[in-house]
Design an enzyme around this catalytic site. Structure first.
Site, PDB file in Angstrom:
ATOM      1  N   ARG A 120      -3.260   1.573  15.029  1.00 49.93           N
ATOM      2  CA  ARG A 120      -2.333   2.541  15.635  1.00 49.93           C
ATOM      3  C   ARG A 120      -2.898   2.916  16.996  1.00 49.93           C
ATOM      4  O   ARG A 120      -3.881   3.649  17.090  1.00 49.93           O
ATOM      5  CB  ARG A 120      -2.177   3.774  14.748  1.00 49.93           C
ATOM      6  CG  ARG A 120      -1.544   3.478  13.399  1.00 49.93           C
ATOM      7  CD  ARG A 120      -1.105   4.752  12.709  1.00 49.93           C
ATOM      8  NE  ARG A 120      -0.745   4.504  11.333  1.00 49.93           N
ATOM      9  CZ  ARG A 120       0.431   4.015  10.927  1.00 49.93           C
ATOM     10  NH1 ARG A 120       1.353   3.736  11.829  1.00 49.93           N
ATOM     11  NH2 ARG A 120       0.677   3.824   9.649  1.00 49.93           N
ATOM     12  N   HIS A 124      -6.466  -3.633   8.983  1.00 49.95           N
ATOM     13  CA  HIS A 124      -6.631  -2.180   9.044  1.00 49.95           C
ATOM     14  C   HIS A 124      -8.054  -1.796   9.437  1.00 49.95           C
ATOM     15  O   HIS A 124      -8.344  -0.631   9.692  1.00 49.95           O
ATOM     16  CB  HIS A 124      -6.270  -1.602   7.667  1.00 49.95           C
ATOM     17  CG  HIS A 124      -6.155  -0.118   7.620  1.00 49.95           C
ATOM     18  ND1 HIS A 124      -6.983   0.671   6.839  1.00 49.95           N
ATOM     19  CD2 HIS A 124      -5.319   0.737   8.256  1.00 49.95           C
ATOM     20  CE1 HIS A 124      -6.651   1.942   6.994  1.00 49.95           C
ATOM     21  NE2 HIS A 124      -5.651   2.017   7.847  1.00 49.95           N
TER      22      HIS A 124
END
Length: 715
Positions: free
Chosen positions: A405, A465
């Site tokens: 992100r 991730h």
């Protein structure tokens, strides 16, 4: 930046609540009770709703400043929207397709959907009641949200003029009748269903409440009915003046509604030859996702609701009527009002290094000792300075980084582009499938590629991730590699409000492992083992299982046996059973799980040595830490993985050991110890899967850590 602490006597952080101790060998036969009994597991979806209840409880807690309470209300509303977009939508899809998955908790798909809906509908009601109370509290602070009946005539004139100037040019009324097809209603949009008499017949139209305009319209002080600041709701101003959009007709009513659509991105693996193109194509299909919630105001007539339901092709089981305002996630704008007295006191985190620091100084400090930072108590600028030094240092040859992100207007992208301009070999893995950030990440990926950075997208069937940054530097004694890895995203905005750890190291084994992970991400690799770090989906599940099993053996042999795990979610049933077996063997287990927890502590003979707490406070607890007493030779890992099936089996994750004894002691005694003492923001889970506030309310762990890091920085 961590070093030996000098705590004060009254609020000093302490070691984990359960002191390390030898335990008597367990001589009884292993329990014969099956650990797969549904009674031993909480339903994942209902546990998540319990978590969001704890968030909403912060909005009712007077120990938080008032506008912070409004913020928590907005967060809980946004969370619930996402729950409908993903969890409810996915379960509805299974029901439509006739899939009846039965989880470890015994819930079938139909029963789970029913329970999710009942609890979610109650939460919407609870949020409305919370807003009613907060509104009164805001009025006491001279912050008023005016209802139309509170508008004096001069204000009505002002708001009509505001509508003509600011709103009228933006909105487009869309009729729906045989000549006008029902318009596409976008996800999360707020709309007015307008009933008009036209040509002697009743007709219907939709007017979208534009998201580009402020939901709360400021009222000039001279027109406000009371001192202080006042606002009118955008939808009220539109409703009061909607007749201006339909000249020559008679308005019979205008009723607010909103919808939530399925927003779960689906990637067909056999069609993912070009992952960026595939994700982009899937995103274009999302606006037509199935509707998981039709949310209408209480006063909407049944006839109007029936017309909406027929056109949306939904049944009554996805409809919720609300007695108050819709779309409370917008209240985050209200929470940002400039009233310092109604906000938390700002903190001023210190940094290891600031941008512009001498690269030789930064890299020398990492060579001397691993450096650990704890956000937001310590500044993310340390990470920025590390990257800036790597970009500018002529000795640096290459930079490799994962981005999950990235955030809006990220300065990291500029640093990476600058590094490429300086002749560094820059490789960035951008995860295109980061939920709700897909479009943003696609744009960043294109920007990085345009700056001659080698961009890879990882795997179609796995999300990357892991949080990794590798810097390769030519030094006098040869090539040396430096790594930053952590528990949170490379995002300066979230680093101000999420608690996360970052580790800087040049440990030869760790940097070699990280290099191997990047080779796995960018090339082809069948590597199954690593030197120090653990990597999902390759061997992390097995490694954690063995570490828990090792602790079990320590307990059985009378050696110190204790686990302290801090994570966001615990849902993997295999990991739950491993922890149950450890508890049965005599291992003391403390779990700090912010969100969903499917494990049930305190069950006699199964989990009576396990305690679970959730901390909900000023900062979002996001860090993952796994500590093992290991017979007195303790080990600790930090990283990106929760104990969820997706993290262990369907994502690239890493857990990195904290090998420096001083850093490990800091995390164990100062951070975990404080979390385990918290009774102001902590909630304790019982054997029935329900939470209750800890008693005492005199130890606020986040406040103590703020003070601790402030004191350390001042030394």
């Amino acid at each position: 930046m961590q070093r030996a602490a000098h705590p004060t006597e009254d609020e000093s952080p302490q070691p984990p609540r359960r002191a390390l101790r030898a335990v008597a060998p367990v001589t009884a036969e292993p329990a014969t009770t099956s650990l797969k009994q549904p009674a031993f597991y909480s339903n994942r979806e209902l546990s998540w709703l319990e978590f969001n209840d704890r968030v909403l409880a912060q909005a009712t807690d007077p120990s938080h400043p008032l506008l912070e309470r409004v913020k928590f209300l907005a967060i809980s509303a946004n969370n619930l929207d996402e729950f409908f977009m993903i969890r409810v939508a996915t379960t509805q899809k299974k029901v439509r397709e006739g899939i009846n998955d039965v989880g470890a908790d015994g819930y079938g798909t139909q029963a789970q959907l029913k329970a999710m809906w009942e609890r979610s509908a109650q939460m919407i009601t609870d949020q409305a009641a919370c807003w009613a109370d907060l509104r009164l509290a805001l009025e006491a602070e001279e912050i008023r949200l005016l209802e139309p009946e509170d508008w004096p005539e001069p204000l009505q004139v002002y708001l009509e003029d505001y509508f003509r100037r600011e709103i009228f040019p933006v909105v487009t009324p869309l009729a729906f009748d045989p000549g006008h097809p029902f318009p596409l209603i976008s996800n999360l949009s707020k709309n007015l269903a307008v009933v008009v008499r036209h040509g002697g017949r009743m007709k219907f139209a939709r007017v979208k409440v534009p998201s580009v305009l402020p939901r709360f319209i400021p009222i000039p002080a001279e027109l406000a009915p009371s001192p202080g600041v006042s606002f009118a709701y955008l939808e009220d101003v539109m409703r009061a003046n909607v007749h201006l959009l339909f000249p020559g007709t008679q308005i019979k009513g205008a009723y607010l509604f909103r919808i939530v659509r399925d927003a779960d991105l689906e990637i067909e693996q056999d069609e993912a030859d070009d992952l960026l193109e595939t994700v982009d194509r899937s995103l274009r299909q999302l606006p037509r996702g199935a509707i998981s919630l039709l949310h209408v105001e209480a006063g909407m007539p049944d006839r109007v609701l029936k017309i909406l339901a027929e056109n949306f092709e939904v049944t009554s089981d996805v409809v919720v009527r609300s007695s108050d305002r819709l779309g409370l996630a917008d209240w985050m704008d209200l929470a940002r009002l400039d009233r310092p007295d109604l906000h938390d006191t700002p903190s001023e985190p210190k940094a290891l290094w600031r941008e512009g620091a001498d690269p030789d100084v930064i890299f020398e400090q990492i060579r001397q000792q691993d450096q650990l930072i704890h956000h937001p108590y310590e500044s993310f600028e340390s990470v920025m300075a590390f990257l800036s030094a790597a970009a500018d240092d002529p000795r640096v040859l290459a930079i490799k980084m994962t981005l999950y992100r990235i955030g809006a207007n990220s300065p990291l992208v500029g640093l990476l582009s600058h590094a490429a301009q300086q002749g560094k070999q820059v490789t960035v893995l951008v995860e295109l499938k980061a939920r709700f950030d897909e479009r943003n990440n696609i744009e960043w990926a294109k920007k990085l590629e345009s700056d001659n950075i080698h961009v890879v997208y990882g795997f179609a069937d796995l999300k990357t991730h892991a949080k990794l940054c590798l810097v390769v530097r030519k030094e006098d004694d040869g090539i040396r590699r430096y790594v930053h890895t952590g528990t949170g995203n490379y995002n300066p905005q979230t680093a101000r409000i999420y608690t996360d750890f970052g580790l800087f190291t040049c440990d030869p084994d760790i940097v070699a492992d990280v290099s191997d992970v990047f080779n796995y991400l960018t090339g082809y690799s069948n590597q199954k083992q690593f030197r120090q770090i653990h990597v999902a989906p390759i061997e992390l599940r097995g490694a954690l299982s063995e570490l828990i099993k090792r602790e079990t053996e320590h307990a059985r042999n009378g050696r110190p046996a204790h686990l302290v795990f801090k994570m966001n979610s615990l849902t993997d049933d295999q990991m739950v059973r491993a922890l149950y077996r450890a508890s049965q063997a005599g291992v003391d287990i403390d779990l700090i799980v912010r969100g969903t927890c499917c494990l049930r502590p305190g069950i006699a003979g199964v989990s009576d040595r396990i305690q679970v707490r959730s901390i909900i406070g000023r900062f979002l607890e996001h860090s993952r830490v796994y500590w093992f007493a290991n017979g007195g030779a303790d080990e600790m890992y930090i990283g990106s993985a929760d104990l969820m099936e997706r993290n262990l089996d369907r994502r690239v994750e890493t857990l990195t050991p904290i090998r420096d004894a001083a850093r490990r002691q800091h995390l164990r005694e100062i951070v975990l110890g404080t979390c385990l003492r918290d009774n102001a923001r902590a909630w304790l889970l019982d054997e029935h899967g329900h939470y209750a506030r800890a008693t005492g309310r005199d130890v606020d762990g986040q406040r103590i850590l703020l003070q601790h890091y402030s004191d350390v920085a001042a030394d």
